[in-house]
Write a protein that holds these residues in place. Structure first.
Motif, PDB file in Angstrom:
ATOM      1  N   TRP A 237       0.901  -1.025   0.047  1.00 36.26           N
ATOM      2  CA  TRP A 237      -0.109   0.073   0.049  1.00 36.26           C
ATOM      3  C   TRP A 237       1.103   1.229  -0.154  1.00 36.26           C
ATOM      4  N   THR A 238       0.254   2.408  -0.466  1.00 33.06           N
ATOM      5  CA  THR A 238       1.090   3.613  -0.392  1.00 33.06           C
ATOM      6  C   THR A 238       1.131   4.062   1.126  1.00 33.06           C
TER       7      THR A 238
ATOM      8  N   GLY B 276       0.696   7.012   2.314  1.00 33.84           N
ATOM      9  CA  GLY B 276      -0.648   7.739   2.419  1.00 33.84           C
ATOM     10  C   GLY B 276      -1.650   7.311   3.274  1.00 33.84           C
TER      11      GLY B 276
ATOM     12  N   ARG C 172      -3.575  -1.558  -9.979  1.00 32.49           N
ATOM     13  CA  ARG C 172      -3.070  -0.137  -9.685  1.00 32.49           C
ATOM     14  C   ARG C 172      -3.165   0.612 -10.700  1.00 32.49           C
TER      15      ARG C 172
ATOM     16  N   SER D 265      -4.552   4.508 -10.598  1.00 24.75           N
ATOM     17  CA  SER D 265      -3.642   5.653 -10.338  1.00 24.75           C
ATOM     18  C   SER D 265      -4.131   6.775 -10.992  1.00 24.75           C
TER      19      SER D 265
ATOM     20  N   ALA E 192      -6.536   3.106  -1.130  1.00 25.51           N
ATOM     21  CA  ALA E 192      -5.169   3.525  -1.194  1.00 25.51           C
ATOM     22  C   ALA E 192      -5.033   4.672  -2.306  1.00 25.51           C
ATOM     23  N   SER E 193      -5.609   4.618  -3.310  1.00 28.11           N
ATOM     24  CA  SER E 193      -5.390   5.612  -4.370  1.00 28.11           C
ATOM     25  C   SER E 193      -6.172   6.982  -3.792  1.00 28.11           C
TER      26      SER E 193
ATOM     27  N   GLU F 128      -3.747   8.231  -1.331  1.00 29.90           N
ATOM     28  CA  GLU F 128      -2.500   8.934  -1.958  1.00 29.90           C
ATOM     29  C   GLU F 128      -2.591  10.440  -2.363  1.00 29.90           C
TER      30      GLU F 128
ATOM     31  N   ALA G 156      -0.751  13.586  -0.666  1.00 33.40           N
ATOM     32  CA  ALA G 156      -0.082  14.346  -1.502  1.00 33.40           C
ATOM     33  C   ALA G 156      -0.419  16.026  -1.153  1.00 33.40           C
TER      34      ALA G 156
END
Ligand SMILES: [Zn+2]
Ligand SMILES: [Zn+2]
Length: 240
Positions: free
Chosen positions: A74-75, A77, A182, A186, A213-214, A217, A221
């Motif tokens: 996982w990211t 984030g 993914r 993304s 997760a996406s 992220e 960010a």
């Protein structure tokens, strides 16, 4: 009785009369004052809680020291995710009634099951995972938004639908390999002004966590202090 109170009582009575008197899952009669629920207490009590001990991060039951294969890539984030119950037949039907049949008040019962999930404490803001524009138009409402609104009534946490936007539709995830999944997700989300905020993403079902997760992220960010996730149900056999 003041006029508006009388009117309100009448409207509540009318609404109760219009609602089904039977449970949407098992057809059993529901007592008139049972929280005005659309799912009976017995069905709700049969939902199976996800048992601990859990992977600290993704909330999947952990087995000793074995590395968790759900959240390994996982990211960073996405800090942690917790789900209330397993997506067994009854939980799946409840989600279906909410998502595809317009029974939006089923969200009340789902939110009740989610109370007490760890991420829902503290000064958090709830962010329902947004639908793409086309899907939102087809469905007329976002099921995750309904769950978040019901959670907000229990926790007092604000719901923010203005901070995360789904910029493109994504294909159904279930048939994709992890790499393709993914790639599919993304850049699917963009975040607004979230600097310093503690955020909790709200969704109906956790399958692999790829969508959360996406979304996380994008929020991380944009400067969110932390991003957690909560879902009502968790798929029984996650496609890792
Ligand atoms: Zn029932
Ligand atoms: Zn994990």
């Amino acid at each position: 009785m003041p006029r508006f109170a009388e009117l309100r009582a009448r409207l509540e009575e009318l609404e109760r009369w219009l609602l089904p008197a039977a449970c949407l899952l098992c057809d059993a009669a529901i007592a008139p004052r049972e929280d005005d629920a659309l799912v009976c207490a017995l069905c709700r009590s049969r939902w199976r809680r996800v048992p601990g001990p859990l992977c600290e991060r993704c909330g999947q039951p952990a087995f000793g020291d074995l590395a968790c294969r759900i959240c390994a890539d996982w990211t960073p984030g996405l800090r942690r995710v917790r789900s209330a119950v397993w997506l067994d037949e009854s939980a799946r039907l409840a989600v279906h009634r909410l998502k595809y049949e317009g029974w939006t008040r089923v969200a009340e019962s789902l939110a009740q099951a989610m109370r007490g999930l760890e991420p829902l404490t503290g000064r958090v803001s709830l962010i329902p995972v947004p639908l793409g524009v086309r899907r939102a138009r087809e469905r007329g409402y976002n099921q995750s938004e309904r769950i978040a609104a019901a959670l907000a009534r229990h926790t007092g946490a604000p719901v923010r639908t203005d901070l995360l936007c789904r910029t493109r539709e994504t294909r159904t995830q279930t048939t994709l390999t992890p790499e393709a999944r993914r790639a599919n997700l993304s850049g699917a989300f963009t975040a607004g002004e979230v600097r310093g905020l503690e955020l909790v993403l709200v969704d109906d079902v956790f399958t692999t966590g790829a969508t959360l997760a996406s979304a996380a992220e994008a929020l991380a960010a944009a400067g969110a202090a932390s991003v957690d996730g909560v879902t009502f149900a968790r798929a029984l056999e996650p496609v890792a």
